[in-house]
Design a protein around this motif. Structure first.
Motif, PDB file in Angstrom:
ATOM      1  N   UNK A 127       0.835  -1.211   0.000  1.00 56.92           N
ATOM      2  CA  UNK A 127       0.000   0.000   0.000  1.00 56.92           C
ATOM      3  C   UNK A 127       0.868   1.259   0.000  1.00 56.92           C
ATOM      4  N   UNK A 128       1.902   1.268   0.860  1.00 56.28           N
ATOM      5  CA  UNK A 128       2.759   2.452   0.965  1.00 56.28           C
ATOM      6  C   UNK A 128       3.545   2.708  -0.312  1.00 56.28           C
ATOM      7  N   UNK A 129       4.078   1.652  -0.909  1.00 58.76           N
ATOM      8  CA  UNK A 129       4.850   1.811  -2.149  1.00 58.76           C
ATOM      9  C   UNK A 129       3.931   2.320  -3.263  1.00 58.76           C
ATOM     10  N   UNK A 130       2.740   1.772  -3.361  1.00 60.83           N
ATOM     11  CA  UNK A 130       1.788   2.192  -4.402  1.00 60.83           C
ATOM     12  C   UNK A 130       1.357   3.647  -4.222  1.00 60.83           C
ATOM     13  N   UNK A 131       1.364   4.134  -2.970  1.00 61.62           N
ATOM     14  CA  UNK A 131       0.997   5.537  -2.700  1.00 61.62           C
ATOM     15  C   UNK A 131       1.969   6.513  -3.350  1.00 61.62           C
TER      16      UNK A 131
END
Length: 131
Positions: free
Chosen positions: A69-73
């Motif tokens: 989730x964090x990387x995709x953000x």
């Protein structure tokens, strides 16, 4: 199959990271980075901007779903492949919902990794044709 992919391996098992690195080297990946947990993976993804990430789902500190989730953000173009042992179907479904590129079953095989790299290279090639 020469490629210029930058790949990040994230797994809390040194043995699995080592085996996957060897497999990626056989697939002629240009640069390979390693992270031992989701927190380190997110920081390394920001720093190195890999094309592809192999992400373990179940890890201490920060699990693969949170790291995904964090990387995709901050970069939705990074392709993240979730790696899981048997019995984590619910996790895989959640990972795919959050934008995982694909998933791979452990123990990881050369054929499975090569197929994912081929899929990514084909997608990149088609993407550059559509520009």
């Amino acid at each position: 199959m020469e490629n210029n992919l930058k790949v990040l391996i994230c797994d809390d098992s040194v043995l699995i990271r080592k085996k996957l690195r060897g497999t990626l080297e056989k697939c002629k990946c240009k640069e390979i980075f390693e992270a031992e947990n989701g927190t380190v993976a997110v920081e390394m993804a920001k720093e190195h901007k890999p094309d592809l990430v192999f992400m373990d789902i179940v890890m201490p500190d920060k699990d693969g779903i949170e790291a995904l989730k964090e990387i995709k953000e901050f970069d939705e173009n990074i392709k993240i492949v979730m790696a899981s042992s048997a019995g984590t179907q619910a996790h895989l479904k959640k990972a795919l919902e959050h934008g995982a590129f694909d998933f791979i079953q452990k123990p990881v095989t050369l054929e499975a990794v090569a197929a994912i790299i081929e899929k990514l290279l084909l997608e990149k090639k088609e993407g550059s044709m559509n520009v």
